[in-house]
Design a protein around this motif. Sequence first.
Motif, short mmCIF file in Angstrom:
data_model
loop_
_atom_site.label_atom_id
_atom_site.label_comp_id
_atom_site.label_asym_id
_atom_site.label_seq_id
_atom_site.Cartn_x
_atom_site.Cartn_y
_atom_site.Cartn_z
N HIS A 156 -7.74 114.20 101.16
CA HIS A 156 -6.88 113.76 100.06
C HIS A 156 -5.42 113.70 100.52
CE1 HIS A 156 -5.64 113.42 95.78
NE2 HIS A 156 -4.62 114.17 96.16
N ASP B 267 -7.33 109.82 96.39
CA ASP B 267 -8.78 110.07 96.24
C ASP B 267 -9.59 108.95 96.89
OD1 ASP B 267 -8.50 112.45 94.88
OD2 ASP B 267 -8.72 111.57 92.89
N ALA C 218 -9.51 109.32 100.57
CA ALA C 218 -10.31 110.50 100.95
C ALA C 218 -11.80 110.18 100.90
CB ALA C 218 -9.98 111.67 100.03
N LEU D 30 -15.23 116.16 96.73
CA LEU D 30 -14.01 115.78 96.02
C LEU D 30 -14.08 116.17 94.54
CD1 LEU D 30 -13.13 112.25 97.48
CD2 LEU D 30 -11.75 114.32 97.63
#
Length: 263
Positions: free
Chosen positions: A153, A209, A212, A226
């Motif tokens: 992230h 996000d 990531a 996540l």
Amino acid sequence: MQTLAVPELIDTPAPGRLGMLRHWRPWRQAALVALACAALVAGWQLARPLVAEQLAEAVPPALEARLGQGMLRELDRHTLLPSELSDGRQARISAAFASLQAPHEGAPRRQLLFRSGHAGAAAFTLPSGDIILTDQLLLALPDDGAVLAVLAHELGHQQRRHMLRRLVREAILPAGAAIVLGDTDWLVASVAARAPQLAWPLQAEIEADQYAADLLEHNGLSLRNLAELQETLAGTDGPQRAYLAIHPPCAERLAQQRERSAL
């Protein structure tokens, strides 16, 4: 036929009216000045994001790296302390993070640094690509998979240059001076202490996000980390609340993460 001029019919203000006009003239001028100032302020507020964006784009990589290094020196001097984690765990996490292959071309600069201190449970990325991970946050995370999710992230923030853009927006004049003069000292002094406490807007968090998720998926790692990361940290009290203050969870982020991890 001649027309006679009649002086009495000329529209000449009466003495009382002249006095009134003289009385109101300063107020009218003041009102015009106030309106002009209000228009300038409103125009600047509208133009400021665009100006900041253009300034951020104008920052060359070498100056960006120097800015981040200067911020790190200031943070190490006033806010951060050396990590107390074992060398073995630091080496294991560093190796796992270094092994991640970028999902897109133009991989961002990155260097993982372990710290402790007054920042509390925090993870943040400096414009130089230095990713700061504190002991307090590491101790709050359930496993190394969650740690990699946090780092992925943060790498998303670096890939989109979020920290640089945010700092330039909050310190436009020092940023402009840094670009013109090539000297980051004034900008470092203006923004270094804010880095660990900057709360990210929703759009920046969603963009981080997304990167990531791309990074984890590209490297064959579970995307569930996540979503589970936010759920785990949000469901407990403790030092990890400091991390949530700068990376606020929300229903939209969780929904997107769950949807993608279910694919």
